[in-house]
Structures are given as C-alpha cells and as structure tokens.
Design an enzyme around this catalytic site. Structure first.
Site: not given
Ligand code: PEP
Ligand code: MG
Length: 841
Positions: A466, A573, A609, A703, A726-727, A737, A774
C-alpha cells in the site's frame, strides 16, 4: 529403509515451512521440515543422538541421530542478530542427548520484541536422503506428539573425489552476523551443484561446504578468513563460481565490506543473477516502488516503540477501555477519510476505509478479549492481538495479502496510541527531505507533506505494498527494499532518489545535482504538459490510434481515471471486492459496485475480470487444501470452475450492468480452450436466464504461455485478449513473481515474453479481434513503443500513468515503433531491449 520419528521439541502450533516469512527456510534451502509457533520457552531434543552443532549465538542447534538423520532446530527468525541475548543453550557440541532432553532455553518476551518472529524451524538438513516425510498439523505438545515421520534411505555421499585440487585465495566473510543458517544454506545449495568434493577451510578446521550444519560448525564470524578447497572433475569451476559469491555475502541482507579477497589466481565467473547489492558505497540499491527523480537531504524516520504495561485492572474495566479506544480510532479514521475526499484523494481515503474494516474484525477483538480475561492490560492484549494476526498475514506467500500486515500494524498502533495517550504524529520535516525508514505505515505516508518530502526509501516493502500504491498516487519517487545500510546514512546527507531505477545516490557532486535538478524541472514540466493534454487521444505521429484505459480496483479509482484522460477501464480487479470480508459479496452487492464503476466512467469501456483468487490468494470463507505449488494450482478460473455458485453469482452481477458502450468480462489464467468453452457456456446460460439482449464481450486474459501460443485457435471463439504480463512473465521464465532474488530478472521486456505478445497479436488480428495489455509493462514508458510496434491495440495502465502513457504514444510514429519491436524480438536479453529505449535522463 528405516522409519524415524521426530517428537515435538516445543509446545506450539505447527505451520508448513512454506509459510515461514523467510525465503531460505520457505524454499527449503536448509532442508525440508516444519515450523512451530511456540507456546513455551524450552526447546527439547526431537530425537536422541549427538549434538553436532551449537551456534555461538545460541539460537540454533543440530542433533544427529544414530541413523545419520541431521536435525537442525532454529529458534525464531533473524535471531542470529541477537548475538545470544535471550537464549541459554543447555548443551555443548559432542554431548549425547535423549529425546525430550533440554537443548535451548529462551525468553519469549524478549524475542517477541527483538526478533522478526518466534517461529521455530525443525529442519532435516539431509532431507535429500529421505524417501518420505510426513508432517503433523495443529497443536503439538513437547516430548509427546510426533511432528515428523521420516522414511530414510541409505544416507550416502554422492561427491566424486580424486582428480584436480583447486584452492581459492583467502576470503574474508563479509556477513555482519557471520555465516549463519541463511547464507550457509545458500552456499551449501550452490556447492551441491558440483560433483567435486568441496570443503570450506579455516586454519586447520575444515567443513563440508555441501552441508549447512558442517558449515555452521565452523562458527565463521564477520571477517573470518577462509578458503574453498575443491577436489574432483569440476573443482576449478566450483571454486571460480563459489569464491566470488562467498566474498559478496551470498545474498545476505547484512554485509559490510571486509577487505577484498585476493582473487588474482581464480578468475571469477559472472553470476547470471544481477547483483542485488552495490559495490559503490555511494549507491544504494532497492526496487522501484514509484517512479520519479528528486534531489534532497536525508532525514531518518525512526518510530518510537509504544511502551505498554502488562498487567491491567479488572477485565471489565480493561474491556471498556479497549472498546473506547477502538471507537476513538474509528472516529479518527472517519475524519481522515472526510479530509482526503475533500482533497479529491479517493485512493488514499479507500485505504483508511479498509483500516476501519480491519477494526471490525471479530477475530482481532476476540483474541484481545481472551488476553484481557487472563488479567492483562488492554494495551498489552491489543498489542498481542494485532501483532499475532499481522505475523500470520506476513507468513502468507502472497505479496498482496502480506502487504495487509502493514495495514494491520498501522491501525493497531492507532488504537494503541489512543489507549496510551502517546501521540502518533511525526516530527516536523525540513523542506527537500528524502525520507529513509525501516518501513512506513500507510498513515505515515498519508500524512507526508508533499511540499517538504521529495521522495522516500524503505528497507521493507515491495512494489505492490500500500505504501508503494500511495507513493504512486502522491506522485512521489519511492524506492522499496533498499539496502539496510541506508538506515546508517547521516541525516543531512545530500542524496538523489531515482524511483524508476530503484536507487539512492549519496553525496552527488555539484554537476550531478545540477543535472538532476534540470532533469526534475524538465520532468515536472513534462508531467504538467502531459496532464494538460490528457484528454487528447493517444495517436502516433503517423495517425495510428491506441486506446489507453485504466486498471482499477473500485469506483473511486474509476472516477479518478476519467479526470486523467482515461478512455475507460481495461481491467477491473474484481477480487478486491472479495478480499477483506467474512463472506462472499452477494449478487446485488456486486452489481451495485460494477454499476457504480460503469456510471463513474460515463458510458466508457468497462472490462471486468472475474474473481482471480485461490492458490496463493486464499479467501477466509473459501477453505482450500494447501498446495505444493500454489501458482501452478487451483487459482483463477480453475477455482471458478470448481465453485460454480461463486462463478454464476458473479457472472449474473456483471450481466446486470447497463449503460456501458462496451461492457466486457474476461477470465483470468485461461490455459485451455475447453476451460474457455465451459465458461462461455455459463455466460450464455445466465444471459438467457436474465433476458439480457445487449451484447457483452467475452474475452480471456493471456497469462499462461499456452494461451499465447494457441492465440489463433482462441481468437476464433474469444471476443478479445488482454495480456497479463505480470503472470505471463513468471510462467514464461519460470520465475516466481514475488521472489526477492529473481525479481530483477523477471522482466516482461524479456524477448521471450515479447515474442509471446507478438504471437498473441498475430493470432487475434487474423480473426479481427483486439488485444490489450493490462500487466505492469503497459505502464512502463520504455515498453510502450515496443508494445505499439507489436500491434497491441489497447494499453490498460495504472491511473496516475494515464497522461504520460498517452503522451508517450503521441511522441512516436507507428513505423518507428515497428522497427523497435523487430529489434526487440531479436535481442538477447531484457537489458538489451531496454537499451533500445533509453530513459531520457
Ligand atoms: C497480470 O498478471 O499481468 C495481471 C494484470 O493480473 P494480476 O497482476 O492481477 O495477477
Ligand atoms: Mg495475473
């Protein structure tokens, strides 16, 4: 094969090793075993045998059984730093012990206040030689309950002696706490990668470098002089690789330069992992928490501990005092929220609303009341309650949830301050402050005076805490996870904070200060210009339009996004609605929020999502079995398919939203067409049931690499793709990650990830479907031209990044972007890709 049982060495509650908030134990680098949250103060032998190691700091001991099972017991986390304070060992090396004999006495009160955690690890350091291991669960009693049952195979040495012998130059141990369990485990793991026999030699003493216990038995303190001796077919290779790692501290937090080891003879091999620590004393490294560049003077923020009396008045009075203080804290939080809403700062206000919810948690109050019932003061009881819950959260292997521990400690201190009358306020900060702190609470960050603070660095925290989110909302440069030496920097030192690179440079010369001041002025002017032009479309210089939308967690952020030129929401999200609650939100509750977001967007695009929890993101009301590899387990849509009642409720809630020009729903973690088809079927059934006639787009998040590779097949059936880099990065590179050591390498700019993005675009466009990104990379100015060049149609970015990402698109031509993308795809590494788009300062 023999069966060996280890008996509980403590009274306490069992915890899987994976949940210990220390990567070396959690990743089983020392060996496999379990952890116990102790309820007494005496560690006893879990098995009979010989004491083969007692650490000089008295916090760890090893027993080796007659069968050769080596069991290390490690009391608390980071307790080596206590240098023996709070421990009284009852045994010495060479002693024989029977099961249940006392090993170490310890002072739980002292440890509770001076160590990171009391969690005590019971580790079989030669667990590689076990063919099976079963752990008990729940509460155990010392000397009575069996905590681990082991099946031992023949314990053998697998190393190959003979052949070349190579000896390193002398190395001085740089670890300030000596070679304790954590760095010893790192060294042993590395050494196990070689066939040769590898020894660590100090004077006449030698230790097997492949055994944590053997290394610890050498009792190597800071500055101790050692050599690595390897004998075997890959001896030179082993020495070349291990010597520089040992000399640089094996990734340990606390290192201070011992004189450089002489390494003329042995040429070090460059480590594939970028160094986490800087060799330049004026450059401190961390990770980026919030971008931006600033120059200022260091101010060290130290938080005074609030002293609490242990014993209280009668339980009735103490309970009333606690109730009154919780109420007072709630009133303060209300006032803070009202003030922040008044300052048009809904993101920060939302964090304090979450704090208020934490104060409603019945578990927290129950724990405090049960401690009060034992005659303790309300201050003491409250402190015990919130710190124990924070520790449990910190133990979860999920960054998002672990970050809530900081919120809990923050709101806990607020109540404690009301109970004790000790103020929470911070000292007056000078203008131009670069704030350095062990950690900052959200309250600290919210009360930061933007006119006085130019940036901050914390030793703790990460990019998703945060505090990082607040820093980004305040548009303040911030660095998290900075080297701990930062806490020793004298106040008043001139420093340059670079939030994008995650660095703090000390004592810059005049020329550099001038350069940075000019760069920050340019950046401020650019930010202003970007905001002024935020409502312009993101069109390249040759007329190619890219849609720029926002990633949001709720209504407040959606409202904010439209003011910054957001063209809609590309990722809502929805799991934020499900976390921090005792029960799942109902269909009506969900519809109200989704509709609220749609209304805040005034008809713009809205992509929701579906719930992305499970595995590493547990929900309290959704008990799931523990998984060996949560990131590869039942998470995202896999959980949704398992729990149709939750899925159908959410789909219906989304289908009831009206008034969006483009309403979409997308499913996270899709890995196969069968999954997608069954989900689409549910959407169609619920659409028919609700009688909805407006079309809704149904897409997938890309992802998992299989979805990218099969994009062409998916594109026949999905309306759109949104790439979650990210995933996608963690699954493509096989790098967790949240892993602290791998984080610098888990870069979505890796050509392998970019290739999958390109492949997704190709598959989608072949069927006339659109592709968004995203993941975090969409908010990264260096990545934007490459993503545009790869053909991405939509960028869904963090709210504050909206103006600058739109401006970045406008600065390039599509042709330039395509040339960059081609070069990126044929680059060798993420670093080479980044070098194609240098930061302009
Ligand atoms: C991602 O994985 O890039 C994504 C946007 O989802 P989160 O970060 O919420 O897993
Ligand atoms: Mg993700």
């Amino acid at each position: 094969m023999a069966r060996v049982e280890l008996v509980a060495p403590l009274d306490g509650v069992m915890l899987p090793l994976e949940q210990v908030p220390d990567p070396v134990f959690a990743q089983k680098m020392v060996g496999d075993g379990i952890s116990i949250d102790p309820l007494n103060d005496l560690l006893t032998a879990p098995i009979g045998g010989t004491i083969t190691q007692v650490h000089r700091a008295g916090h760890a001991v090893t027993v080796t059984s007659p069968e050769g099972v080596e069991v290390m017991l490690h009391v608390g986390l980071d307790t080596v730093a206590l240098k023996g304070e709070g421990f009284s060992p009852k045994v010495a090396e060479g002693d024989s012990v029977a099961t249940g004999d006392p090993l170490i006495g310890f002072d739980p009160d002292y440890l509770a206040t001076h160590a990171k955690s009391l969690l005590t690890q019971v580790i079989v350091t030669n667990s590689d030689a076990m063919s099976g291991m079963t752990a008990a669960t729940g509460t155990v009693s010392a000397g009575k309950d069996v905590v681990l049952t082991l099946e031992t195979s023949a314990i053998t040495e697998q190393e190959v002696a003979g052949g070349e012998t190579v000896v390193s130059e002398a190395i001085l141990i740089p670890n300030t706490s000596g070679l304790h369990a954590r760095p010893a485990a790192v060294l042993a793991n590395m050494a196990k990668g070689y066939a040769s026999k590898i020894l660590l030699q100090r004077g006449d003493d030698q230790a097997n470098a492949k055994s944590v216990v053997s290394i610890m038995r050498l009792n190597l303190e800071h500055g101790a002089k050692v050599q690595i001796v390897a004998e075997g077919p890959d001896a030179a290779e082993a020495v070349n690789a291990l010597a520089p790692e040992l000399a640089s501290g094996l990734g340990d937090e606390g290192t201070s330069p011992a004189p450089a080891p002489a390494t003329q003879v042995i040429k070090p091999v460059a480590a594939p992992v970028p160094k986490r620590r800087s060799d330049d004393p004026n450059l401190l490294l961390g990770v980026s928490a919030s971008p931006g560049l600033a120059v200022g003077t260091v101010f060290q923020l130290k938080r005074d501990e609030i002293e609490v009396p242990e014993t209280g008045a009668d339980p009735h009075t103490e309970r009333r005092r606690l109730d009154d203080s919780v109420d007072a804290a709630k009133v303060q939080l209300e006032a803070l929220q009202a003030q922040l809403h008044g300052q048009a700062d809904p993101a920060k206000a939302a964090i304090f609303a979450a704090h208020q919810e934490l104060l409603e948690d019945p578990d927290l109050i129950d724990v405090a009341e049960s401690v009060i019932a034992k005659g303790k003061s309300s201050e003491y009881a409250w402190q015990q309650a919130y710190t124990s819950q924070a520790l449990q959260l910190e133990a979860l292997p999920n960054e998002l949830l672990a970050a809530r521990a900081a919120d809990l400690r923050d709101v806990g201190r607020r109540v404690l301050s009301a109970l004790t009358g000790q103020p929470l306020e911070q000292p007056e900060l000078p203008v131009g402050t670069v704030l350095i702190a062990e950690d900052l609470t959200p309250s600290d960050t919210a009360s930061l005076d933007r006119d006085r603070v130019v940036g901050f660095c914390t030793v703790g925290g990460g990019a998703t805490s945060h505090v990082a989110i607040l820093a980004r909302a305040l548009d303040l440069p911030a660095v998290a996870g900075i080297e701990p030496q930062a806490l020793e920097v004298p106040p008043g030192t001139t420093a340059v904070i670079d939030g994008a690179r995650g660095t703090l440079r000390l004592n810059p010369d005049e020329a550099e200060v001038t350069r940075i001041r000019e760069a920050t002025q340019r950046a401020a002017a650019k930010r202003e210009a970007d905001i002024a032009a935020a409502n312009e479309p993101a069109t390249t210089t040759d007329g190619h339009r890219v849609e720029v939308v926002a990633n949001v967690g709720g209504i407040a952020e959606a409202e904010e996004s439209t003011g910054l030129g957001g063209e809609g929401v590309g990722l809502l999200r929805s799991e934020f609605l499900f976390l921090a609650r005792a029960t799942a939100p109902t269909e009506d509750e969900q519809t109200k929020i989704y509709q609220g977001v749609a209304s805040a967007l005034g008809g713009r695009t809205l992509i929701i999502r579906t719930l992305d929890v499970g595995g590493d993101k547990p929900l309290p009301y959704l008990p799931l079995p523990r998984e060996e590899n949560p990131f590869l387990g039942v998470r995202g849509v896999r959980l949704a398919i398992d729990r149709p009642e939750i899925l159908r409720t959410q789909i219906r809630a989304i289908l009831r939203v009206t008034g969006s020009t483009r309403l979409g729903m997308m499913f996270p973690m899709i890995s196969s067409l069968e999954e997608f088809r069954s989900l689409k079927q549910v959407v169609q059934e619920e659409t028919a049931d609700l009688g909805r006639t407006d079309p809704i787009q149904i897409g997938i998040m890309v992802e998992v690499p299989s979805a990218a590779v099969m994009a062409e097949q998916f594109a026949r059936e999905a309306d759109f793709f949104s790439i979650g880099t990210n995933d996608l990065t963690q699954y493509t590179l096989a790098m967790d990650r949240g892993h602290p050591k791998l984080a610098p390498m888990a870069d979505a700019m890796n050509p392998a990830v970019l290739k999958l993005i390109g492949q997704t675009v190709e598959g989608a466009h072949a069927h006339g479907k659109w592709v968004g990104v995203c993941g975090g990379i969409a908010s990264d100015e260096q990545a934007v031209p490459i993503l545009v060049g790869l053909g991405v149609d939509e960028l869904s970015v963090s709210v504050p990044a909206l103006p600058s990402i739109k401006a970045t698109v406008r600065r390039h031509s599509l042709e330039e972007c395509q040339a960059l993308a081609r070069k990126a795809l044929s680059s060798d590494s993420a670093a080479d890709v980044r070098a194609l788009v240098p930061l302009d300062y």
